[in-house]
Design an enzyme around this catalytic site. Structure first.
Site, PDB file in Angstrom:
ATOM      1  N   LYS A   1       3.424   0.679  10.043  1.00  0.00           N
ATOM      2  CA  LYS A   1       3.591   1.927   9.298  1.00  0.00           C
ATOM      3  C   LYS A   1       2.951   3.105  10.038  1.00  0.00           C
ATOM      4  O   LYS A   1       3.433   4.229   9.969  1.00  0.00           O
ATOM      5  CB  LYS A   1       2.993   1.790   7.893  1.00  0.00           C
TER       6      LYS A   1
ATOM      7  N   GLU B   1       0.862  -1.182   0.000  1.00  0.00           N
ATOM      8  CA  GLU B   1       0.000   0.000   0.000  1.00  0.00           C
ATOM      9  C   GLU B   1       0.899   1.233   0.000  1.00  0.00           C
ATOM     10  O   GLU B   1       1.805   1.336   0.837  1.00  0.00           O
ATOM     11  CB  GLU B   1      -0.894   0.015   1.242  1.00  0.00           C
TER      12      GLU B   1
ATOM     13  N   ARG C   1       6.488 -13.166   9.044  1.00  0.00           N
ATOM     14  CA  ARG C   1       7.107 -11.855   8.849  1.00  0.00           C
ATOM     15  C   ARG C   1       8.337 -11.759   9.743  1.00  0.00           C
ATOM     16  O   ARG C   1       8.454 -12.471  10.734  1.00  0.00           O
ATOM     17  CB  ARG C   1       6.127 -10.725   9.145  1.00  0.00           C
TER      18      ARG C   1
END
Length: 636
Positions: free
Chosen positions: A361, A128, A351
């Protein structure tokens, strides 16, 4: 089961066990009075379905347990009586093992055996554009690139998921593309979710018409509470006509009524997996124009809806994503099945988590916005640009991430191995230079028969073990500066080694003084450098123009190894995360430029953040050097 129901099974039986279990039960029922699935001899359908099952380890394990007696009988019968299939299986197994062996050279297990890979592999990276890429994104990108371009001769698609104009910027979009290029990732195609807004709109209309979605104007807090408690929305049974009117007229035009509504998929009210409790798939946003489509749209699809729909539409075959999405995998599959779209296979990988680091983020953006760091490329930030500015090389970054492999095991790593892998990359090629901090510089007078009366310059290798790095001029003179800490360790009359020159005896030093201002060295070039305990760095203070420098070092941004959900980030911010010392460097350092990586003898490795030629007219020219951690001392 009819023939047209059996034919598509080959592609569907390669998914994970939860998805294929109902299909195994259907096959078992179909085989109650049959030796073969279709007809009375081994045909194309039996061969393809048996091969699909044989290639799915979870399915084979389940079948061999015998819970589905008819399916187990058929599977074993084919295996025992049709050796011609075994040859094909052995060939596939050998090819898969060869690929795994090649992939595992990176140091991790890549034994994924992607489903139906022989029919083509198309992966995608789906960031994104709401911030800069961090090292967690780097893993997703590199793994998708690896399986597309190295493990298989497939394709990698980069699709920027630009569905939330409130958070997204052209700046972030451009940075993502640049960072991928820096990492050596070359997508075969670059697209945007916004390219498919018309298609997604049509898919949502179809879902509403088919009774799979509804408009809901329940306020956000109530909706959240109802989803948590498994309570149906009062709007769940709205008519198709009413839902269509709200979506295609009110929400589409951003009216007052439209702004109160969202569209929710009709999956479940009380499924134990809360990701399946009627998720929102469309919501309005009229406050911020979209950075690509402007004000054309007043409503935008949510990630959970756009992701599977566009993946299938674009031709993605294998979607690799981190384990944080595992609970949403059944939701992904529901959209594929409900809309009868082409199957996309999913693989979850863990992850990367590091101690004293967060990869959210939202939290990283808060640090930038509040001035806690210099920007997204701050060397303390876990962004691609941040770790590169700190001194991480792209080859080391790629190597480290690929060595983690596509495992699902979630672990929190220390930064030690991350930086140790970088040291292996830079040590053989980093030119050696010398720096003495200004506040700790001690004047040294060199005497003796070997001492030069006037400064002398000699050509010396920049690297003691690698001639390819080149040479530099080193100045020898009878006046030097050394480090205060070294001087305080000396004893009068002690023989020491002056690195790169030779031995000398310490004379006239006052070791009782709190600060040693000066001392002498009686040069003894005939001395044995192996016999001395102390080898020290130095700089000639005559005969060369010393280069002013700033030596920066950095610490962790937070004080707690792992932040929990309930933790307030501000409570754990490290109050001091940077230190700087002014220093003098040797004259040869004047030619260093931005992004060069060097080793300062006995200090460590540094990346040049600014060279002498990187300053504007009128600004004070100096080197700005960032210390690169080596993995030996935690954050250092």
């Amino acid at each position: 089961m009819k023939l047209d129901e059996l034919k598509p099974l080959e592609a569907l039986l390669t998914a994970d066990f939860r998805q294929i279990e109902p299909r195994l039960q259907a096959l078992d029922k179909h085989l109650i009075l049959r030796t073969y699935l279709d007809g009375y001899t081994l045909g194309d359908i039996d061969t393809k379905i048996w091969l699909a099952l044989r290639g799915n380890r979870a399915a084979v394990s389940f079948i061999k347990r015998g819970s589905l007696a008819n399916l187990a009988r058929w599977f074993n019968y084919i295996e025992e009586n049709h050796p011609e299939i075994q040859a094909e299986i052995k060939a596939k197994d050998a090819a898969a093992k060869a690929k795994v062996a090649a992939a595992s050279k990176a140091g991790a297990s890549y034994a994924l055996a992607l489903q139906n890979a022989d029919q083509g592999v198309v992966t995608r990276f789906l960031p994104e554009p709401s911030g800069y890429l961090h090292i967690g994104h780097a893993k997703a990108a590199l793994l998708s690139d690896y399986f597309a371009h190295q493990a298989y001769k497939g394709q990698l698609r980069l699709r920027l998921d630009d569905t939330n104009p409130s958070k997204e910027k052209q700046e972030y979009q451009d940075a993502i593309i640049e960072d991928l290029a820096l990492m050596g990732i070359k997508p075969d195609t670059v697209t945007y979710t916004s390219d498919y807004f018309d298609y997604l709109y049509d898919m949502c209309v179809r879902m509403i018409k088919e009774g799979h979605a509804y408009a809901d104007d329940t306020d956000q807090d109530t909706m959240r509470d109802q989803r948590w408690k498994g309570i149906a929305s009062a709007r769940r049974d709205r008519s198709v006509e009413e839902n269509l009117r709200i979506f295609t007229e009110e929400m589409k035009n951003g009216t007052e009524e439209g702004l109160k509504n969202c569209i929710r998929a009709k999956l479940s009210v009380d499924n134990p997996n809360k990701a399946l409790r009627d998720p929102v798939i469309y919501r309005c946003n009229i406050e911020t124009p979209h950075h690509r489509t402007g004000t054309k749209w007043k409503m935008y699809p949510m990630y959970d809806f756009a992701c599977p729909v566009v993946d299938s539409h674009e031709g993605v075959t294998h979607a690799l994503r981190s384990t944080e999405y595992t609970d949403r995998n059944p939701q992904y599959q529901w959209f594929i099945d409900t809309l009868k779209l082409r199957q996309v296979y999913m693989w979850d990988f863990a992850r990367m988590n590091f101690i004293r680091t967060f990869l959210s983020k939202r939290k990283l953006a808060k640090l930038v916005d509040t001035g806690k760091v210099w920007g997204w490329d701050d060397p303390r930030m876990p962004t691609i640009r941040g770790v590169r500015r700190r001194g991480m090389t792209i080859p080391a970054l790629r190597d480290f991430i690929l060595k983690q492999g596509p495992s699902r095991n979630v672990v929190t790593m220390d930064w030690t191995n991350f930086w140790a892998s970088n040291k292996k990359e830079i040590d053989p090629i980093a030119p050696r230079h010398t720096a003495i901090t200004k506040k700790d510089a001690v004047k040294v007078v060199v005497k003796g028969a070997d001492a030069p009366a006037e400064p002398v310059k000699q050509e010396k290798p920049k690297h003691p073990k690698n001639k390819e790095v080149g040479t530099k001029q080193v100045t020898f003179a009878n006046e030097l500066i050394m480090d205060q800490a070294d001087a305080k360790s000396f004893k009068d009359g002690e023989e020491i080694t002056i690195m790169g020159w030779g031995n000398g005896f310490v004379r006239n030093i006052d070791t009782s003084a709190e600060v040693i201002p000066t001392f002498e060295i009686d040069l003894n070039l005939a001395g044995d450098v192996k016999s001395t305990e102390k080898k020290v760095t130095w700089l000639a203070s005559k005969g060369q123009t010393l280069v002013p420098a700033e030596l920066w070092d950095f610490d962790y941004l937070i004080t707690k190894d792992v932040l929990q959900e309930e933790d307030n980030m501000e409570d754990f911010l490290n109050p001091v995360t940077e230190t700087m010392e002014e220093a003098w460097c040797d004259e040869a350092a004047a030619s260093l430029k931005k992004d060069d990586i060097i080793q300062l003898e006995r200090r460590g490795y540094y990346r040049v953040d600014k060279g002498l030629n990187d300053w504007k007219e009128g600004e004070e020219k100096k080197l700005v050097l960032f210390c690169i951690p080596t993995g030996k001392t935690g954050s250092k």
